[in-house]
Design a protein around this motif. Structure first.
Motif, PDB file in Angstrom:
ATOM      1  N   ALA A 158       0.822  -1.215   0.000  1.00  0.00           N
ATOM      2  CA  ALA A 158       0.000   0.000   0.000  1.00  0.00           C
ATOM      3  C   ALA A 158       0.858   1.268   0.000  1.00  0.00           C
ATOM      4  CB  ALA A 158      -0.933  -0.002   1.207  1.00  0.00           C
ATOM      5  N   ASN A 159       2.083   1.169   0.534  1.00  0.00           N
ATOM      6  CA  ASN A 159       2.966   2.338   0.627  1.00  0.00           C
ATOM      7  C   ASN A 159       4.204   2.176  -0.247  1.00  0.00           C
ATOM      8  OD1 ASN A 159       1.664   3.989   2.940  1.00  0.00           O
ATOM      9  ND2 ASN A 159       1.731   1.907   3.740  1.00  0.00           N
ATOM     10  N   LYS A 160       4.046   1.403  -1.297  1.00  0.00           N
ATOM     11  CA  LYS A 160       5.160   1.070  -2.184  1.00  0.00           C
ATOM     12  C   LYS A 160       5.888   2.299  -2.719  1.00  0.00           C
ATOM     13  CE  LYS A 160       5.926  -1.485  -6.511  1.00  0.00           C
ATOM     14  NZ  LYS A 160       5.294  -2.337  -7.533  1.00  0.00           N
ATOM     15  N   GLN A 161       5.156   3.348  -3.024  1.00  0.00           N
ATOM     16  CA  GLN A 161       5.778   4.531  -3.625  1.00  0.00           C
ATOM     17  C   GLN A 161       6.837   5.149  -2.708  1.00  0.00           C
ATOM     18  OE1 GLN A 161       3.387   8.140  -3.775  1.00  0.00           O
ATOM     19  NE2 GLN A 161       1.811   7.179  -2.517  1.00  0.00           N
ATOM     20  N   TYR A 162       6.722   4.954  -1.399  1.00  0.00           N
ATOM     21  CA  TYR A 162       7.677   5.510  -0.450  1.00  0.00           C
ATOM     22  C   TYR A 162       8.837   4.557  -0.160  1.00  0.00           C
ATOM     23  CZ  TYR A 162       4.101   9.015   0.460  1.00  0.00           C
ATOM     24  OH  TYR A 162       3.171  10.020   0.329  1.00  0.00           O
ATOM     25  N   PHE A 163       8.626   3.276  -0.421  1.00  0.00           N
ATOM     26  CA  PHE A 163       9.639   2.285  -0.081  1.00  0.00           C
ATOM     27  C   PHE A 163      10.476   1.864  -1.288  1.00  0.00           C
ATOM     28  CE2 PHE A 163       6.287   0.873   3.213  1.00  0.00           C
ATOM     29  CZ  PHE A 163       6.727   1.839   4.104  1.00  0.00           C
ATOM     30  N   GLN A 164      10.322   2.544  -2.398  1.00  0.00           N
ATOM     31  CA  GLN A 164      11.067   2.188  -3.599  1.00  0.00           C
ATOM     32  C   GLN A 164      12.400   2.938  -3.666  1.00  0.00           C
ATOM     33  OE1 GLN A 164       7.814   3.227  -6.350  1.00  0.00           O
ATOM     34  NE2 GLN A 164       7.925   1.133  -7.107  1.00  0.00           N
ATOM     35  N   TYR A 165      13.440   2.242  -4.068  1.00  0.00           N
ATOM     36  CA  TYR A 165      14.736   2.873  -4.282  1.00  0.00           C
ATOM     37  C   TYR A 165      15.583   1.951  -5.146  1.00  0.00           C
ATOM     38  CZ  TYR A 165      15.783  -0.216  -0.294  1.00  0.00           C
ATOM     39  OH  TYR A 165      15.890  -1.294   0.556  1.00  0.00           O
ATOM     40  N   ALA A 166      16.650   2.493  -5.721  1.00  0.00           N
ATOM     41  CA  ALA A 166      17.503   1.718  -6.610  1.00  0.00           C
ATOM     42  C   ALA A 166      18.924   1.596  -6.074  1.00  0.00           C
ATOM     43  CB  ALA A 166      17.532   2.361  -8.002  1.00  0.00           C
ATOM     44  N   TYR A 167      19.143   1.928  -4.805  1.00  0.00           N
ATOM     45  CA  TYR A 167      20.489   1.793  -4.249  1.00  0.00           C
ATOM     46  C   TYR A 167      20.709   0.402  -3.669  1.00  0.00           C
ATOM     47  CZ  TYR A 167      18.237   3.049   0.277  1.00  0.00           C
ATOM     48  OH  TYR A 167      17.423   3.115   1.384  1.00  0.00           O
ATOM     49  N   ASP A 168      21.970   0.087  -3.426  1.00  0.00           N
ATOM     50  CA  ASP A 168      22.350  -1.167  -2.777  1.00  0.00           C
ATOM     51  C   ASP A 168      22.231  -0.968  -1.275  1.00  0.00           C
ATOM     52  OD1 ASP A 168      23.545  -3.449  -1.777  1.00  0.00           O
ATOM     53  OD2 ASP A 168      25.254  -3.390  -3.150  1.00  0.00           O
ATOM     54  N   ALA A 169      21.351  -1.722  -0.644  1.00  0.00           N
ATOM     55  CA  ALA A 169      21.066  -1.500   0.769  1.00  0.00           C
ATOM     56  C   ALA A 169      22.126  -2.060   1.710  1.00  0.00           C
ATOM     57  CB  ALA A 169      19.711  -2.129   1.118  1.00  0.00           C
ATOM     58  N   TRP A 272      20.978 -15.180  -8.513  1.00  0.00           N
ATOM     59  CA  TRP A 272      21.484 -13.970  -7.879  1.00  0.00           C
ATOM     60  C   TRP A 272      22.709 -13.446  -8.614  1.00  0.00           C
ATOM     61  CZ3 TRP A 272      26.340 -15.472  -6.942  1.00  0.00           C
ATOM     62  CH2 TRP A 272      26.593 -16.812  -6.653  1.00  0.00           C
ATOM     63  N   VAL A 273      23.094 -14.126  -9.693  1.00  0.00           N
ATOM     64  CA  VAL A 273      24.307 -13.740 -10.409  1.00  0.00           C
ATOM     65  C   VAL A 273      24.082 -12.497 -11.272  1.00  0.00           C
ATOM     66  CG1 VAL A 273      26.075 -14.472 -12.043  1.00  0.00           C
ATOM     67  CG2 VAL A 273      25.124 -16.116 -10.409  1.00  0.00           C
ATOM     68  N   ALA A 274      22.997 -12.490 -12.040  1.00  0.00           N
ATOM     69  CA  ALA A 274      22.723 -11.384 -12.961  1.00  0.00           C
ATOM     70  C   ALA A 274      22.233 -10.165 -12.191  1.00  0.00           C
ATOM     71  CB  ALA A 274      21.690 -11.795 -13.993  1.00  0.00           C
ATOM     72  N   CYS A 275      22.373  -8.993 -12.819  1.00  0.00           N
ATOM     73  CA  CYS A 275      21.885  -7.750 -12.206  1.00  0.00           C
ATOM     74  C   CYS A 275      20.433  -7.545 -12.600  1.00  0.00           C
ATOM     75  CB  CYS A 275      22.735  -6.569 -12.680  1.00  0.00           C
ATOM     76  SG  CYS A 275      22.271  -5.004 -11.901  1.00  0.00           S
ATOM     77  N   SER A 276      19.533  -7.724 -11.656  1.00  0.00           N
ATOM     78  CA  SER A 276      18.106  -7.596 -11.949  1.00  0.00           C
ATOM     79  C   SER A 276      17.696  -6.132 -12.026  1.00  0.00           C
ATOM     80  CB  SER A 276      17.287  -8.276 -10.839  1.00  0.00           C
ATOM     81  OG  SER A 276      17.658  -9.627 -10.689  1.00  0.00           O
ATOM     82  N   SER A 277      16.731  -5.857 -12.850  1.00  0.00           N
ATOM     83  CA  SER A 277      16.162  -4.515 -12.894  1.00  0.00           C
ATOM     84  C   SER A 277      15.412  -4.257 -11.588  1.00  0.00           C
ATOM     85  CB  SER A 277      15.187  -4.374 -14.070  1.00  0.00           C
ATOM     86  OG  SER A 277      15.855  -4.536 -15.296  1.00  0.00           O
ATOM     87  N   PRO A 278      15.526  -3.049 -11.022  1.00  0.00           N
ATOM     88  CA  PRO A 278      14.823  -2.750  -9.767  1.00  0.00           C
ATOM     89  C   PRO A 278      13.325  -2.534 -10.030  1.00  0.00           C
ATOM     90  CG  PRO A 278      15.998  -0.818 -10.527  1.00  0.00           C
ATOM     91  CD  PRO A 278      16.339  -1.923 -11.486  1.00  0.00           C
ATOM     92  N   THR A 279      12.641  -3.600 -10.428  1.00  0.00           N
ATOM     93  CA  THR A 279      11.241  -3.468 -10.853  1.00  0.00           C
ATOM     94  C   THR A 279      10.340  -3.015  -9.720  1.00  0.00           C
ATOM     95  OG1 THR A 279      11.004  -5.847 -10.466  1.00  0.00           O
ATOM     96  CG2 THR A 279      11.444  -5.157 -12.713  1.00  0.00           C
ATOM     97  N   TRP A 280      10.483  -3.599  -8.549  1.00  0.00           N
ATOM     98  CA  TRP A 280       9.653  -3.172  -7.420  1.00  0.00           C
ATOM     99  C   TRP A 280      10.057  -1.775  -6.998  1.00  0.00           C
ATOM    100  CZ3 TRP A 280       9.505  -1.742  -2.239  1.00  0.00           C
ATOM    101  CH2 TRP A 280       8.266  -1.903  -1.622  1.00  0.00           C
ATOM    102  N   ARG A 281      11.316  -1.455  -7.197  1.00  0.00           N
ATOM    103  CA  ARG A 281      11.850  -0.193  -6.731  1.00  0.00           C
ATOM    104  C   ARG A 281      11.812   0.841  -7.810  1.00  0.00           C
ATOM    105  NH1 ARG A 281      16.336  -2.688  -2.771  1.00  0.00           N
ATOM    106  NH2 ARG A 281      15.075  -4.402  -2.158  1.00  0.00           N
TER     107      ARG A 281
END
Length: 281
Positions: A158-169, A272-281
């Motif tokens: 429900a709050n996805k728009q605030y929890f999206q980011y493309a950085y390495d956590a 986990w090898v390939a770089c996935s697109s940050p689709t959720w983020r």
């Protein structure tokens, strides 16, 4: 010394010991013949210490995938997170803790805007560990938190728009811990439209000092409750290979060995090898 993720942390320790043999005389024989001027290159290492390992400034570079377009969490949402945690404590039978937290939430809501943020930040520090434990319990399908799992997943969506980011956590997972005092270079996620961050330079606490811990954890949680999702989708070494490469073929289509990995591990549905697109983020 070079490494990625925990490998970067090990490289940190090796370089610190090799460059400063006198810290522990017992270890001195293990480094005889080695250079005392070890360069250090790391990619999203896990921070290990409360103070930088080095006394001076080591040669080398530290990299992490960054995001220069992060939406800050509004105080109203931060209070909703605390309220959700309070409800969860009550559901789990921790009624006294739940009541205390609800009381603190009401008190913060009554504060003027110019004081609310600082007090709320203190409350977040107190509850961060408990909130993280609930998240890990939900992801591990623990029966202890089974009653609240659906509610937490729905809250994240429900709050996805605030929890999206493309950085390495990963570099910011442990607030308060730092890396060696060395040059830090932020990198752009090649499959994200967000611009690169600008918080580079000689530092020991970037990028973690710019992270909102709650946003980081909810972003990880929200991404991970989806089917076949990766816990750290922006952390793959391939993301760094693509970010640093000047070859357009590498940037656009390289799988960094994911096809080979899948052929050797056919039962693994998501690599986990390939770089996935940050689709959720």
């Amino acid at each position: 010394a070079a490494g990625h993720s925990l490998g970067g942390s090990l490289a940190n320790m090796f370089a610190a010991c090799a460059n400063h043999k006198v810290h522990d005389e017992a270890d001195k024989p293990h480094f005889e013949g080695s250079s005392n001027d070890v360069n250090l290159v790391t990619f999203a290492p896990v921070a290990l210490s409360v103070a930088p390992f080095y006394d001076g400034e080591p040669k080398g570079m530290r990299y992490s995938i960054s995001d220069g377009d992060i939406k800050p969490l509004p105080n109203s949402l931060k209070l909703k997170i605390q309220s959700l945690y309070a409800q969860t404590l009550d559901t789990l039978g921790e009624t006294n803790d739940s009541n205390r937290l609800e009381k603190m939430i009401r008190e913060i809501e009554e504060l003027p805007d110019d004081r609310r943020g600082a007090v709320l930040a203190g409350l977040e520090q107190q509850s961060a560990e408990g909130i993280s434990q609930v998240m890990f319990g939900v992801l591990q399908q623990s029966p202890v938190v089974a009653q609240v799992a659906q509610k937490w997943a729905e809250f994240a969506m429900a709050n996805k728009q605030y929890f999206q980011y493309a950085y390495d956590a990963v570099p910011g997972l442990y607030p308060g811990l730092v890396d060696p005092q060395m040059e830090y270079t932020p990198l752009k996620h090649v499959k994200s439209q967000h611009p690169i961050a600008t918080d580079g330079g000689m530092t020991s606490d970037a990028p973690g000092n710019s992270y909102d811990y709650m946003q980081t954890m909810w972003g990880l949680f929200g991404n991970s409750v989806q089917p076949k999702a990766l816990w750290f989708p922006n952390h793959a070494l391939c993301c760094y290979i693509q970010a640093l490469s000047s070859d357009p073929v590498v940037k656009d289509s390289a799988d960094c060995g994911s096809d080979l990995f899948k052929s050797n591990h056919p039962s693994v549905e998501v690599s986990w090898v390939a770089c996935s697109s940050p689709t959720w983020r």
